[in-house]
Design a protein around this motif. Structure first.
Motif, PDB file in Angstrom:
ATOM      1  N   LEU A 185      -1.265   8.049   9.944  1.00 24.49           N
ATOM      2  CA  LEU A 185      -1.045   7.145   8.836  1.00 24.49           C
ATOM      3  C   LEU A 185      -2.191   7.433   7.857  1.00 24.49           C
ATOM      4  N   GLU A 186      -2.334   7.606   6.974  1.00 25.28           N
ATOM      5  CA  GLU A 186      -3.314   7.629   6.105  1.00 25.28           C
ATOM      6  C   GLU A 186      -3.396   6.871   4.602  1.00 25.28           C
ATOM      7  N   LEU A 187      -4.197   5.911   4.250  1.00 24.02           N
ATOM      8  CA  LEU A 187      -4.337   5.215   3.084  1.00 24.02           C
ATOM      9  C   LEU A 187      -4.107   6.287   1.846  1.00 24.02           C
ATOM     10  N   VAL A 188      -3.218   6.471   1.098  1.00 26.28           N
ATOM     11  CA  VAL A 188      -3.453   6.865  -0.308  1.00 26.28           C
ATOM     12  C   VAL A 188      -3.982   6.238  -1.472  1.00 26.28           C
ATOM     13  N   ALA A 234     -12.460   3.367 -10.865  1.00 27.82           N
ATOM     14  CA  ALA A 234     -12.120   2.184 -11.453  1.00 27.82           C
ATOM     15  C   ALA A 234     -10.740   1.614 -11.095  1.00 27.82           C
ATOM     16  N   ILE A 235      -9.705   2.208 -10.872  1.00 29.94           N
ATOM     17  CA  ILE A 235      -8.452   1.834 -10.681  1.00 29.94           C
ATOM     18  C   ILE A 235      -8.247   1.101  -9.220  1.00 29.94           C
ATOM     19  N   ASP A 236      -8.642   2.247  -8.031  1.00 28.58           N
ATOM     20  CA  ASP A 236      -8.445   2.231  -6.847  1.00 28.58           C
ATOM     21  C   ASP A 236      -9.682   2.667  -6.073  1.00 28.58           C
ATOM     22  N   PRO A 237     -10.897   1.999  -6.087  1.00 27.59           N
ATOM     23  CA  PRO A 237     -12.080   2.432  -5.179  1.00 27.59           C
ATOM     24  C   PRO A 237     -11.743   2.683  -3.941  1.00 27.59           C
ATOM     25  N   GLU A 238     -10.701   2.150  -3.347  1.00 25.54           N
ATOM     26  CA  GLU A 238     -10.370   2.186  -1.723  1.00 25.54           C
ATOM     27  C   GLU A 238      -9.948   3.488  -1.510  1.00 25.54           C
ATOM     28  N   ALA A 239      -8.936   4.138  -2.670  1.00 22.52           N
ATOM     29  CA  ALA A 239      -8.496   5.285  -2.370  1.00 22.52           C
ATOM     30  C   ALA A 239      -9.417   6.434  -2.346  1.00 22.52           C
ATOM     31  N   ARG A 273       0.926  -1.375  -0.080  1.00 21.79           N
ATOM     32  CA  ARG A 273       0.023  -0.012   0.138  1.00 21.79           C
ATOM     33  C   ARG A 273       0.732   1.238   0.087  1.00 21.79           C
ATOM     34  N   ILE A 274       0.271   2.378  -0.453  1.00 19.91           N
ATOM     35  CA  ILE A 274       1.050   3.656  -0.415  1.00 19.91           C
ATOM     36  C   ILE A 274       0.166   4.424   0.802  1.00 19.91           C
ATOM     37  N   LEU A 275       0.921   4.767   1.859  1.00 20.20           N
ATOM     38  CA  LEU A 275       0.202   5.529   3.092  1.00 20.20           C
ATOM     39  C   LEU A 275       0.878   7.008   3.191  1.00 20.20           C
ATOM     40  N   SER A 277     -10.019  11.500   2.212  1.00 20.28           N
ATOM     41  CA  SER A 277      -8.738  11.026   1.767  1.00 20.28           C
ATOM     42  C   SER A 277      -7.837  11.864   0.996  1.00 20.28           C
ATOM     43  N   TRP A 278      -6.839  11.710   0.839  1.00 22.65           N
ATOM     44  CA  TRP A 278      -5.844  12.606  -0.055  1.00 22.65           C
ATOM     45  C   TRP A 278      -6.175  12.756  -1.213  1.00 22.65           C
TER      46      TRP A 278
END
Length: 177
Positions: free
Chosen positions: A110-113, A153-158, A99-101, A164-165
């Motif tokens: 820490l935040e998910l990017v 479509a690439i990364d819905p979690e981001a 992951r990128i944080l 979020s960032w």
């Protein structure tokens, strides 16, 4: 999947820097599939990303072993920073998961990017295309909304958290979540 030539064209050949892909694959537990297909990153991406850390508190690709208390240590590698706060807001590869944080150095947040390093490079690629085509003003909100859809479509979690960032970056460009 986007090929190396497309990344180079979007980021410009003199605006990329190699990262130690093979070394990290050998040293970190993160699956190979979480890494980008390319072995370079953009140096400067407008207001959202910079790999130019000369003179900053941490060097590019510095290793940070973050103490997670009873959960042990989280191995991180610095891959970039928020351009306006290169000393405190670092984009880090989580060596365990890929992951990128976003690490807030001063407060230890820490935040998910992005859910993968690969997704970060895809986001930066599409962001570069958006910036290159952007003429500002008229139509920007519509283009930003299309960019959000592509990124989702690439990364819905981001983009799942409105704070979020990437959600904030897109909102500042005119795309409402």
């Amino acid at each position: 999947m986007t090929d190396s030539d497309a990344f180079l064209k979007a980021w410009e050949p003199d605006n990329v820097i190699p990262y130690p892909r093979q070394q990290w694959l050998d040293e970190f537990a993160a699956p190979a599939a979480t890494y980008p297909a390319v072995d370079f990153l953009p140096i400067d991406m407008s207001a959202v990303f910079t790999a130019y850390l000369e003179g900053a508190r941490f060097d590019l690709y510095s290793r940070i072993n973050l103490d997670m208390g009873p959960d042990g240590t989280l191995p991180l590698a610095v891959v970039g920073a928020v351009p306006e706060d290169r000393d405190d807001m670092l984009f880090c590869l989580d060596g365990d998961s890929g992951r990128i944080l976003l690490l807030g150095v001063d407060d230890g947040t820490l935040e998910l990017v992005n859910s993968t390093f690969k997704a970060l490079t895809e986001f930066l690629y599409h962001f570069a295309l958006f910036i290159d085509a952007d003429t500002g003003g008229f139509g920007r909100a519509k283009r930003a909304k299309a960019l959000r859809a592509t990124m989702n479509a690439i990364d819905p979690e981001a983009l799942s958290d409105r704070e979020s960032w990437w959600s904030i970056a897109l909102m500042q460009m005119g795309s409402k979540g």
